[in-house]
Design a protein around this motif. Sequence first.
Motif: not given
Length: 133
Positions: A116-125
């Motif tokens: 699986l490939m995707g994106s994370l927003n590390l500012m939204k823990a």
Amino acid sequence: QFAASLSEKELNRYLATKYPDIPGLRAELPGKKLTILAKPGVSVLKVAVAADADLTIRDRRILSLDLRKLNVAGVGAPGLAREFLESKVGEIFDAKDIGYDATLDSVKLGPGTITLMGSLNLMKAPVKAVRAM
């Protein structure tokens, strides 16, 4: 960006945990395809079900099962059987379970693995629950 790979063994462990009420549920990844197997039934009568499937991404976060060919006890199954299995195991994974406002961009099948490939927003823990003492 992230990439996560699951082996066939890890996928089967996940499916057994997520769908404990489906007897004999397991996945096989012989190449660039996915086969779902189960032995649902009533009482002592169990029927082998095998389905060739694709994995698709809905709403950029839900990994879902798209059945292509379904056999029940070795015979092509009618649409009703397909609808039943998809209703039971249609949703494989939801990226919201990861937290971090995760989204899925693509899925690749390979021999013995799903990537699986995707994106994370590390500012939204994810918010952790705080226990009262």
